[in-house]
Design an enzyme around this catalytic site. Structure first.
Site, mmCIF file in Angstrom:
data_model
loop_
_atom_site.group_PDB
_atom_site.id
_atom_site.type_symbol
_atom_site.label_atom_id
_atom_site.label_comp_id
_atom_site.label_asym_id
_atom_site.label_seq_id
_atom_site.Cartn_x
_atom_site.Cartn_y
_atom_site.Cartn_z
ATOM 1 N N HIS A 160 0.929 -1.342 0.003
ATOM 2 C CA HIS A 160 -0.138 -0.088 -0.129
ATOM 3 C C HIS A 160 0.914 1.162 -0.033
ATOM 4 C CE1 HIS A 160 -2.811 2.779 1.874
ATOM 5 N NE2 HIS A 160 -3.905 2.369 1.330
ATOM 6 N N ASP A 179 3.232 -4.042 8.206
ATOM 7 C CA ASP A 179 1.959 -3.228 7.869
ATOM 8 C C ASP A 179 0.618 -4.124 8.166
ATOM 9 O OD1 ASP A 179 -0.462 -2.229 7.036
ATOM 10 O OD2 ASP A 179 0.358 -1.410 5.120
ATOM 11 N N CYS A 206 -4.767 2.608 -3.672
ATOM 12 C CA CYS A 206 -3.404 2.989 -3.048
ATOM 13 C C CYS A 206 -2.233 2.131 -3.412
ATOM 14 C CB CYS A 206 -3.632 3.297 -1.705
ATOM 15 S SG CYS A 206 -4.828 4.582 -1.442
ATOM 16 N N LYS A 248 -10.473 -0.532 10.761
ATOM 17 C CA LYS A 248 -10.313 -1.686 9.849
ATOM 18 C C LYS A 248 -10.959 -2.914 10.799
ATOM 19 C CE LYS A 248 -6.991 -0.061 6.523
ATOM 20 N NZ LYS A 248 -7.821 0.406 5.374
ATOM 21 N N GLN A 303 -4.344 -4.893 7.091
ATOM 22 C CA GLN A 303 -5.415 -5.848 6.833
ATOM 23 C C GLN A 303 -5.458 -7.394 7.459
ATOM 24 O OE1 GLN A 303 -7.582 -5.387 4.584
ATOM 25 N NE2 GLN A 303 -6.869 -3.367 3.984
HETATM 26 N N1 PMP Z 1 -1.720 -0.571 4.603
HETATM 27 C C1 PMP Z 1 -2.900 -1.375 4.016
HETATM 28 C C2 PMP Z 1 -2.358 -2.693 3.551
HETATM 29 C C3 PMP Z 1 -4.109 -0.962 3.885
HETATM 30 O O1 PMP Z 1 -5.052 -1.576 3.395
HETATM 31 C C4 PMP Z 1 -4.355 0.416 4.374
HETATM 32 C C5 PMP Z 1 -5.795 1.082 4.136
HETATM 33 N N2 PMP Z 1 -6.216 0.621 2.888
HETATM 34 C C6 PMP Z 1 -3.526 1.225 5.060
HETATM 35 C C7 PMP Z 1 -2.129 0.612 5.090
HETATM 36 C C8 PMP Z 1 -3.691 2.655 5.488
HETATM 37 O O2 PMP Z 1 -4.619 2.654 6.583
HETATM 38 P P1 PMP Z 1 -4.882 3.926 7.015
HETATM 39 O O3 PMP Z 1 -5.602 4.624 5.947
HETATM 40 O O4 PMP Z 1 -6.092 3.501 8.096
HETATM 41 O O5 PMP Z 1 -3.824 4.591 7.556
#
Ligand code: PMP
Length: 409
Positions: free
Chosen positions: A123, A200, A366, A226, A203
């Protein structure tokens, strides 16, 4: 305040605890973007604001003490979910902030002789902070390649991880392909060169309690929203010895020992990393979410989520001109199903699905470099949570089939 969650697992019973899902025509399949919130979390938020609202950090009145107790209690709850001591839990505003915090702190430690290794699966939240570190400090940045099915290509780890590697920062579970990382293999290579490992966990964290010390990594970032908690709250976990060697990232109130006009000394972790008034209600809400999650029968929940994922992958793959991105086998795979349909734009498809009450995400999620590696500009993505059921997957398959016919005609 808490509603009981029975042993065994019935998604329809659990769903009734989510007021945001009461509309009969909504099939919410965008859980990888954000999940809905159970009554237990809403009650905790309301309870905090009414009964315990005050500021933390040493104000000598009862409301402040109540706020401090609620904040400390929330830290203990999420620490329990992660299997770590509370003092290793740093509250952040989400995964993005947690990774920026780590990169910002490391900016004072790393330079041109050092390397950070990410992957092609990331991401943007776990890529751009490291690109910034490379730009600002001359730190070298390399990426672990991926296999055609969208997993980390761990057979090529040795090509990327060199003796100068200080950190390997990779996703625990991809938000596009659903691939889960084989952490042990990353650790083996990291330990050989003395590099630390950040996962990270955005997910992975919503899909069952963790034992981070047993997992063996050094840092772990997650987002509350999440995992059925509020927005604006997250965690960066770090092993005590890993946190102890980091300087603060944000500076200001509530994170110091003493301050003169020229300099300051900083509190021990986690306070050192929590400048300013923390998102107190958010932390309390995340603590309630962790408590709620901790009561579930996770082997049943994980089996349920795996069934939904398998059903969706098989059903989508069977539709003409549809390609499911990511691994099709369910081994080490999260409940995220991204797909492309020949001749149909994913945004147009998802807008059409929304007319049937099917909430999916469209675009690059993203993860532009990942989509480029998979040979597509974007995709449609269905992502499942514990309250989704087989009927919703059937509705998805029917809806996609119908929408494709319409959009192709
Ligand atoms: N890493 C991953 C794998 C994600 O799926 C996401 C959210 N789509 C993020 C980071 C970023 O999370 P946040 O927008 O809550 O900071």
């Amino acid at each position: 305040m808490d509603q009981p969650v029975s042993r065994g697992f019935d998604p329809r019973v659990v769903k009734r605890q989510f007021p945001g899902l009461s509309a009969p025509d909504l099939r919410y399949l965008d859980n990888a973007a954000t999940a809905q919130v159970p009554e237990a979390v809403l009650a905790a938020l309301r309870g905090f604001e009414i009964e315990a609202r005050g500021n933390v950090h040493g104000t000598p009145h009862r409301r402040s003490r109540a706020a401090q107790a609620a904040y400390d209690g929330a830290r203990a709850e999420i620490a329990g979910y992660l299997g770590v001591p509370p003092q290793e839990v740093v509250f952040t505003y989400g995964t993005t902030f947690g990774i920026n915090l780590l990169a910002g702190a490391l900016a004072e430690r790393l330079g041109p002789a050092d390397r950070v290794v990410v992957s092609r699966l990331e991401h943007h939240s776990n890529l751009l902070p490291w690109q910034k570190l490379a730009r600002r400090r001359g730190v070298r940045l390399s990426a672990i390649p991926i296999t055609p099915e969208g997993r980390l290509d761990l057979d090529r780890l040795d090509e990327v991880v060199r003796a100068d590697t200080r950190l390997i920062a990779v996703t625990h579970c991809s938000n596009v392909t659903g691939a889960e990382t084989e952490v042990a293999r990353i650790l083996e290579v990291a330990r050989a060169v003395g590099a630390r490992v950040l996962l990270d966990g955005a997910q992975r964290a919503p899909h069952g309690p963790l034992d981070l010390p047993a997992l063996g990594v050094d840092f772990y970032a997650l987002s509350g929203h999440k995992m059925y908690g509020p927005t604006g709250i997250g965690v960066l976990w770090g092993r005590s010895e890993a946190l102890a060697e980091l300087p603060p990232f944000t500076v200001g109130g509530q994170m110091v020992r003493s301050v003169t006009m020229e300099s300051a000394t900083f509190a021990d972790p986690p306070g050192r990393f929590e400048a300013g008034t923390p998102p107190l209600a958010g932390a309390v809400g995340l603590g309630a979410a962790a408590r709620w999650l901790g009561k579930l029968d996770w082997s049943a929940v994980q089996a349920h989520e795996r069934r939904l994922t398998g059903h969706a992958i098989a059903g989508l793959q069977a539709l003409p001109g549809v390609r499911v991105l990511g691994p099709h086998d369910l081994e080490r795979r999260g409940p995220v199903v991204s797909f492309v349909a020949e001749g149909v734009d994913s945004l147009a498809l998802c807008l059409r699905l929304d007319e049937d009450g099917l909430a999916l995400r469209a675009g690059h999620h993203c993860a532009q470099p990942l989509h480029a590696a998979l040979g597509v500009a974007g995709s449609a993505r269905a992502s499942f949570a514990l309250y989704n059921d087989e009927d919703e997957v059937d509705a998805l398959l029917l809806g996609v089939d119908r929408a494709l016919h319409e959009l192709r005609s």
